[in-house]
Design an enzyme around this catalytic site. Sequence first.
Site, PDB file in Angstrom:
ATOM      1  N   GLU A   1      -4.413  -1.032   8.912  1.00  0.00           N
ATOM      2  CA  GLU A   1      -5.424  -0.421  10.033  1.00  0.00           C
ATOM      3  C   GLU A   1      -6.034  -1.692  10.993  1.00  0.00           C
ATOM      4  OE1 GLU A   1      -8.166   3.383   9.767  1.00  0.00           O
ATOM      5  OE2 GLU A   1      -8.993   1.842   8.577  1.00  0.00           O
TER       6      GLU A   1
ATOM      7  N   HIS B   1      12.334  -1.451 -12.197  1.00  0.00           N
ATOM      8  CA  HIS B   1      13.235  -0.416 -12.727  1.00  0.00           C
ATOM      9  C   HIS B   1      13.287   0.599 -11.644  1.00  0.00           C
ATOM     10  CE1 HIS B   1      13.543  -2.348 -16.935  1.00  0.00           C
ATOM     11  NE2 HIS B   1      12.311  -2.958 -16.470  1.00  0.00           N
TER      12      HIS B   1
ATOM     13  N   LYS C   1      -6.351  13.464  14.628  1.00  0.00           N
ATOM     14  CA  LYS C   1      -7.499  14.433  14.461  1.00  0.00           C
ATOM     15  C   LYS C   1      -7.773  15.229  15.464  1.00  0.00           C
ATOM     16  CE  LYS C   1     -10.198  10.850  11.848  1.00  0.00           C
ATOM     17  NZ  LYS C   1     -11.372   9.972  11.835  1.00  0.00           N
TER      18      LYS C   1
END
Length: 374
Positions: A229, A250, A364
């Site tokens: 950010e 793995h 938003k």
Amino acid sequence: RIIDASKKIQENSDYLIVIGIGGSYLGARAVIEALTNNFSNIMTKQERNLPKIIFAGNSISSTYLFELTDFLKDKDFSINVISKSGSTFETAVAFRVLKSFCEEKYGEDATSRIIVTTDAESGLLKILSDKAGYETFCVPDDIGGRFSVLTAVGLFPIMCAGIDTDAILLGANDGLEEYTKKSLDNISLKYAIIRNAMFKDENKEIEYLVAHEFKLSYLQEWWKQLFAESEGKNGKGLYVESAIFTRDLHSFGQMIQDGNKITFETIIEVENLKNDIIIPYIDEDFDNLNYLAKKSLNDINKVAVTATRKAHTDGNVPTVRIKIPKLDAYNIGKLIYFFEMSCAISAYMLEVNPFDQPGVDNYKKNMYQLLKKM
């Protein structure tokens, strides 16, 4: 006031529900997960002797919120809602639901079980708190959420979990003294320089923060938000990812070793862990591991660190090592300050502002427009 409020929570609550998203919860969760028992989530309060911290309001999952309220029906709990504006969508929805649930369960006593961390002067939560009489703590005006773990945003839930916040702040203060020096001996500056050199000169695009302890998983999540950010602007910045070794060797270890050479690793090494296991000797040696008998599992893990670092370096995946002496409150506080300072320096080297996040608001705006059309 934080000390007094935390003592009250410890006395009257089995659980503290921390409602917040991003920097409003990741820092606190990083510290709590690093410094408490791995299995505290299944311990009773009598075994813990402290309330369990549960996090909510960081998604829009109906399943999680339903199961949380169902779980809390016969439990004593308090709420700490964290939002500067009070209008952060995920947080506001969860608080609306949990506030109503708390009031149904406790009636007028619910007021003393809701603690609000918000703006000191304005915002929806500030208005509500003044009207309802909630205990409030301040989100400082000049500190963004991802940098706020050393304020009341992080310190209150951390203190409720029984962690020594004085030691955390002492570590951070020593970090302030050490990591702001204008010298190439400053390792915070060195880390920022290395990251930018990897990005600009070595054509690396991805930085993995690697830990060999599961307790650091949420520190990795906090670190990812901090750097992503702060630096992800104007088409710049390393893509940040995390891995727990040897587990992830793995799964995508093959990609790191032999895949596209666009990655480098920053490894957190804890030099002295509090607990250890000694490998037992077994007469039948059914697994052919008697050659490890009486050896320390921590020492074996250190060998795995060295072996992995050598393999990846040989495979053109450079590694940076960050060593911390112990996994305790002091060193976590110092490590937090180290990363915060390095992040700020690194962002300025990219010529971006580390303290804003203009791109976050785009989704938003779209969401609010679509919700109003429902």
